[in-house]
Design an enzyme around this catalytic site. Structure first.
Site, PDB file in Angstrom:
ATOM      1  N   LYS A  48       0.847  -1.184   0.000  1.00 36.12           N
ATOM      2  CA  LYS A  48       0.000   0.000   0.000  1.00 36.12           C
ATOM      3  C   LYS A  48       0.891   1.245   0.000  1.00 36.12           C
ATOM      4  O   LYS A  48       1.801   1.365   0.818  1.00 36.12           O
ATOM      5  CB  LYS A  48      -0.891  -0.023   1.246  1.00 36.12           C
ATOM      6  CG  LYS A  48      -1.969   1.034   1.295  1.00 36.12           C
ATOM      7  CD  LYS A  48      -2.820   0.838   2.549  1.00 36.12           C
ATOM      8  CE  LYS A  48      -3.896   1.899   2.667  1.00 36.12           C
ATOM      9  NZ  LYS A  48      -4.666   1.738   3.932  1.00 36.12           N
ATOM     10  N   HIS A 100      -0.164   4.446   0.361  1.00 33.76           N
ATOM     11  CA  HIS A 100      -0.743   5.585   1.064  1.00 33.76           C
ATOM     12  C   HIS A 100      -1.155   5.133   2.470  1.00 33.76           C
ATOM     13  O   HIS A 100      -1.084   3.940   2.777  1.00 33.76           O
ATOM     14  CB  HIS A 100      -1.961   6.141   0.306  1.00 33.76           C
ATOM     15  CG  HIS A 100      -3.057   5.129   0.123  1.00 33.76           C
ATOM     16  ND1 HIS A 100      -3.008   4.154  -0.844  1.00 33.76           N
ATOM     17  CD2 HIS A 100      -4.229   4.946   0.795  1.00 33.76           C
ATOM     18  CE1 HIS A 100      -4.104   3.415  -0.777  1.00 33.76           C
ATOM     19  NE2 HIS A 100      -4.850   3.868   0.217  1.00 33.76           N
TER      20      HIS A 100
END
Length: 215
Positions: free
Chosen positions: A104, A106
């Site tokens: 991921k 963010h």
């Protein structure tokens, strides 16, 4: 056979996790049985499954600090097994974590979700075929500074692979991580011996294991 093993086999039969017939495997072998833990798809069945996993873990005598579930099938397993461990006779509240398939970029970012990997870790997964997901999990945990000590899986097919060893023996030999199956195919056959209606299936399984099984 332990009671949790018998209960797991009965659960697998009731939900057609374990099916009999003629199935062509990825290896090209034609197997008289097929195992798909993905058919456990209700709350009650998952509760029963997680309790079997927890009982197998307790019976192993293993010392460990937390649980880890490889994406994707290991994610619901590790969460429910952690719940079952907290509710078991030991009442042990274990931290757990799991991984994403893709990092991921963010928010908190990264590949790992849940508790920070630490100490002696048990990996909880469905089955060991090629062992790819388990090897990736072992690498992730070691890179994070944890010590994966065991992998808890549902079934050991006890078949000889290209190396001349079983998939379980290969993983243990290469990684030093112990593999704990809820049941082996020999356990399944021992259970089927108690049901005269399964005599044909049992004969087929014995023939298959005589050709491809570890000895």
């Amino acid at each position: 056979m332990h009671s949790h093993q018998r209960d797991f086999i009965e659960l697998a039969l009731a939900h057609e996790v374990l099916r009999f017939g003629s199935f062509t495997l990825k290896s090209g072998r034609v197997s008289p049985y097929f195992f798909n833990l993905g058919r456990i798809s209700s709350g009650a069945a998952m509760l029963r499954l997680s309790r079997a996993y927890a009982a197998a873990l307790q019976a192993s005598g293993l010392s460990f600090d937390m649980l880890f579930g490889p994406a994707y099938k290991g994610i619901p397993l590790v969460a429910t097994v952690a719940c079952a461990m907290a509710d078991a006779a030991t009442g042990r509240d274990l931290p757990y974590a799991y991984n994403r398939k893709e990092a991921k970029d963010h928010g908190e970012g990264g590949l790992l979700v849940g508790a920070e990997p630490r100490g002696r870790v048990v990996i909880v997964d469905d089955v060991l075929t090629a062992g790819t997901a388990l090897r990736e999990a072992i690498g992730l945990l070691r890179n994070a500074g944890a010590n994966p000590v065991a992998a808890l899986v549902a079934l050991d097919r006890q078949e000889v692979g290209p190396s001349g060893r079983s998939a379980v023996a290969d993983l243990e030999h290469e990684s030093g991580v112990r593999v704990i199956p809820l049941v082996t195919v020999r356990d399944v056959m021992a259970y089927l011996e108690t049901d005269p209606a399964r005599s044909g299936t049992l004969a087929d399984m014995r023939d298959y294991q005589s050709r491809y099984g570890v000895h």
